[in-house]
Design an enzyme around this catalytic site. Sequence first.
Site, PDB file in Angstrom:
ATOM      1  N   LYS A 198       8.414  -0.161   9.355  1.00 31.37           N
ATOM      2  CA  LYS A 198       7.601   0.282   8.208  1.00 31.37           C
ATOM      3  C   LYS A 198       6.148   0.483   8.638  1.00 31.37           C
ATOM      4  O   LYS A 198       5.551  -0.412   9.256  1.00 31.37           O
ATOM      5  CB  LYS A 198       7.669  -0.773   7.100  1.00 31.37           C
ATOM      6  CG  LYS A 198       6.740  -0.527   5.913  1.00 31.37           C
ATOM      7  CD  LYS A 198       7.042  -1.534   4.811  1.00 31.37           C
ATOM      8  CE  LYS A 198       6.148  -1.408   3.599  1.00 31.37           C
ATOM      9  NZ  LYS A 198       4.818  -1.966   3.777  1.00 31.37           N
ATOM     10  N   THR A 257       7.081  -4.568   9.641  1.00 26.12           N
ATOM     11  CA  THR A 257       5.853  -3.836   9.294  1.00 26.12           C
ATOM     12  C   THR A 257       4.928  -3.775  10.501  1.00 26.12           C
ATOM     13  O   THR A 257       4.556  -4.816  11.056  1.00 26.12           O
ATOM     14  CB  THR A 257       5.154  -4.521   8.104  1.00 26.12           C
ATOM     15  OG1 THR A 257       6.077  -4.540   7.014  1.00 26.12           O
ATOM     16  CG2 THR A 257       3.902  -3.769   7.689  1.00 26.12           C
ATOM     17  N   HIS A 300       0.885   1.782   3.957  1.00 28.27           N
ATOM     18  CA  HIS A 300       0.660   0.460   3.372  1.00 28.27           C
ATOM     19  C   HIS A 300       0.007   0.593   1.989  1.00 28.27           C
ATOM     20  O   HIS A 300      -0.824  -0.218   1.585  1.00 28.27           O
ATOM     21  CB  HIS A 300      -0.216  -0.388   4.299  1.00 28.27           C
ATOM     22  CG  HIS A 300       0.164  -1.842   4.321  1.00 28.27           C
ATOM     23  ND1 HIS A 300       0.947  -2.411   5.291  1.00 28.27           N
ATOM     24  CD2 HIS A 300      -0.152  -2.866   3.475  1.00 28.27           C
ATOM     25  CE1 HIS A 300       1.094  -3.703   5.060  1.00 28.27           C
ATOM     26  NE2 HIS A 300       0.435  -4.006   3.944  1.00 28.27           N
ATOM     27  N   TYR A 340       6.040  -9.571   9.625  1.00 32.53           N
ATOM     28  CA  TYR A 340       4.884  -9.089  10.395  1.00 32.53           C
ATOM     29  C   TYR A 340       5.013  -9.630  11.816  1.00 32.53           C
ATOM     30  O   TYR A 340       5.678 -10.636  12.042  1.00 32.53           O
ATOM     31  CB  TYR A 340       3.586  -9.622   9.786  1.00 32.53           C
ATOM     32  CG  TYR A 340       3.131  -8.925   8.524  1.00 32.53           C
ATOM     33  CD1 TYR A 340       2.834  -7.570   8.528  1.00 32.53           C
ATOM     34  CD2 TYR A 340       2.972  -9.626   7.335  1.00 32.53           C
ATOM     35  CE1 TYR A 340       2.392  -6.932   7.373  1.00 32.53           C
ATOM     36  CE2 TYR A 340       2.527  -8.999   6.173  1.00 32.53           C
ATOM     37  CZ  TYR A 340       2.239  -7.652   6.212  1.00 32.53           C
ATOM     38  OH  TYR A 340       1.792  -7.024   5.085  1.00 32.53           O
ATOM     39  N   SER A 350       8.323 -10.387   1.035  1.00 32.45           N
ATOM     40  CA  SER A 350       7.239 -10.316   2.032  1.00 32.45           C
ATOM     41  C   SER A 350       7.181 -11.592   2.871  1.00 32.45           C
ATOM     42  O   SER A 350       7.520 -12.684   2.396  1.00 32.45           O
ATOM     43  CB  SER A 350       5.915 -10.135   1.285  1.00 32.45           C
ATOM     44  OG  SER A 350       4.836 -10.517   2.090  1.00 32.45           O
TER      45      SER A 350
HETATM   46  C1  FNR Z   1       1.541  -4.638  -0.137  1.00 33.85           C
HETATM   47  N1  FNR Z   1       2.265  -4.133   0.933  1.00 33.85           N
HETATM   48  C2  FNR Z   1       2.835  -4.992   1.833  1.00 33.85           C
HETATM   49  N2  FNR Z   1       3.620  -4.510   2.842  1.00 33.85           N
HETATM   50  C3  FNR Z   1       4.229  -5.341   3.713  1.00 33.85           C
HETATM   51  O1  FNR Z   1       4.941  -4.883   4.600  1.00 33.85           O
HETATM   52  N3  FNR Z   1       4.070  -6.697   3.576  1.00 33.85           N
HETATM   53  C4  FNR Z   1       3.281  -7.255   2.616  1.00 33.85           C
HETATM   54  O2  FNR Z   1       3.161  -8.467   2.517  1.00 33.85           O
HETATM   55  C5  FNR Z   1       2.625  -6.378   1.725  1.00 33.85           C
HETATM   56  N4  FNR Z   1       1.801  -6.875   0.755  1.00 33.85           N
HETATM   57  C6  FNR Z   1       1.278  -6.028  -0.214  1.00 33.85           C
HETATM   58  C7  FNR Z   1       0.547  -6.559  -1.262  1.00 33.85           C
HETATM   59  C8  FNR Z   1       0.112  -5.725  -2.274  1.00 33.85           C
HETATM   60  C9  FNR Z   1      -0.660  -6.299  -3.418  1.00 33.85           C
HETATM   61  C10 FNR Z   1       0.386  -4.343  -2.229  1.00 33.85           C
HETATM   62  C11 FNR Z   1      -0.048  -3.426  -3.339  1.00 33.85           C
HETATM   63  C12 FNR Z   1       1.105  -3.813  -1.175  1.00 33.85           C
HETATM   64  C13 FNR Z   1       2.527  -2.698   1.027  1.00 33.85           C
HETATM   65  C14 FNR Z   1       3.787  -2.342   0.233  1.00 33.85           C
HETATM   66  O3  FNR Z   1       4.940  -2.860   0.820  1.00 33.85           O
HETATM   67  C15 FNR Z   1       3.951  -0.823   0.127  1.00 33.85           C
HETATM   68  O4  FNR Z   1       3.863  -0.254   1.403  1.00 33.85           O
HETATM   69  C16 FNR Z   1       2.906  -0.193  -0.783  1.00 33.85           C
HETATM   70  O5  FNR Z   1       2.659  -1.017  -1.891  1.00 33.85           O
HETATM   71  C17 FNR Z   1       3.392   1.169  -1.264  1.00 33.85           C
HETATM   72  O6  FNR Z   1       2.425   1.796  -2.055  1.00 33.85           O
HETATM   73  P1  FNR Z   1       2.411   1.730  -3.659  1.00 33.85           P
HETATM   74  O7  FNR Z   1       3.836   1.898  -4.132  1.00 33.85           O
HETATM   75  O8  FNR Z   1       1.868   0.400  -4.003  1.00 33.85           O
HETATM   76  O9  FNR Z   1       1.510   2.840  -4.015  1.00 33.85           O
END
Ligand code: FNR
Length: 418
Positions: free
Chosen positions: A262, A163, A286, A137, A114
């Site tokens: 994404k 993203t 997300h 981002y 990330s």
């Molecule tokens: C995320 N997600 C996320 N996505 C992204 O593009 N950059 C990020 O920094 C983050 N940070 C993040 C933190 C936490 C704690 C979570 C749970 C999720 C979203 C992540 O990449 C993904 O899209 C989701 O987590 C998918 O859903 P599930 O598998 O958690 O249900």
Amino acid sequence: MFEARPSFLQPASAGDYRELARRRLPRQFFDYLDGGAYDEATMRNNVEDFRRVLLRQRVLRDISHINLKTEVLGQKLAMPVILGPVGLAGMFAPRGEVQAAQAAERAGVPFCESTVSICSLEEVRANTSAPFWYQLYVMRDRGYARELLQRAHAAGCPVLVFTVDLAVVGARYRDVRNGMTGISSPFGKLAKAWDFISHPGWSLSMAMRGKPLVFGNLVKAMPEAQSLPAFRAWVNAQFDPAVTWNDLAWLRENWPGKIVVKGILDPDDARTAASLGFDGVVVSNHGGRQLDGVPSSISALPPIVDAVGDRVEVLVDGGVRSGLDVVKALALGARACIIGRAWAYALAGAGGAGVAHVLQIMRKEMEVAMALTACTDLNEINQDILTSALPATGMKDAASAGIHGVAGSRVDYAEISK
Ligand code: FNR
């Protein structure tokens, strides 16, 4: 202060790791990981809608050799699973991103770091040898974004995950209640201190092995913002709500590798991404952390596959908790699944060993699902391995779409989810 042991001797599923994470992490960090936006309806539907997709069991076929190998965005994978970007993963376990990347490497799948990770790109690179992906981002400071892209390229990242669904931040009530967004009252500070003291396993390991709250990739960008409230303020100030598709040409010019977009939930957006020459899209809300009330990812997938599946690679994330979910997503047209919480719970519950274990569990679950739907290779997985589904949340009611729960009938998922 000391918590009861979990009611199982060893974790058997991603759900068990969630329970371990709940016990080990301070409440503030568990809720950040576990929670979603607003009433968390989309987050729940992400998981529940997978349950509504039904597999068609077939028996007495030769299923002695099952092949899970695949290729995603030009990279060979041991199975169609990618560890998705999870911000602050280094707060779930010491050097969390490194531990997760090492587990991913052992399992033969990519880890995606990330933008808002604790370990820097260089630290992950120095401690792994397989290529890992990088997530970006959109920031106002394009100069810094360019610098991050250059660092990711220098670290050998073959794929950039861009993203697009965080141009504004969704309201996450749990984070507000727990002081993730800032706390000033003396009582709040005391409660926070107690949260840490009452989770001594996590607190001690972080004190001994972590370098808490240094955002490895952002140190230069926000030298003064190495605390959670300051970080939030930085995110709000830096994430650019004015970005449009027109700005993405800039990204193409500054990134020589593959790019996946994404945060796509609409077929028209997917068509735009494909027409602009991106290599893939991730169907994603997300993890239900942004706009509550949008469709679950699995219900949004089929129309997007219909729209662009012949032009770009379609990945999906949101609610994937088992190998069964992965097989279902592949049957509905995904090339591979990204997992978020499933690996992050395991990291929080048992470190890198937990992540490795959850990946083994998912692998085994995929093998069983394929064996009992009579598939020995991923390219045999298609809608024929699904049977009639109950109407899923976020999908049009199946009965009104003329679909009835007759065992053995095929369901036009693209039709129901229109
Ligand atoms: C995320 N997600 C996320 N996505 C992204 O593009 N950059 C990020 O920094 C983050 N940070 C993040 C933190 C936490 C704690 C979570 C749970 C999720 C979203 C992540 O990449 C993904 O899209 C989701 O987590 C998918 O859903 P599930 O598998 O958690 O249900």
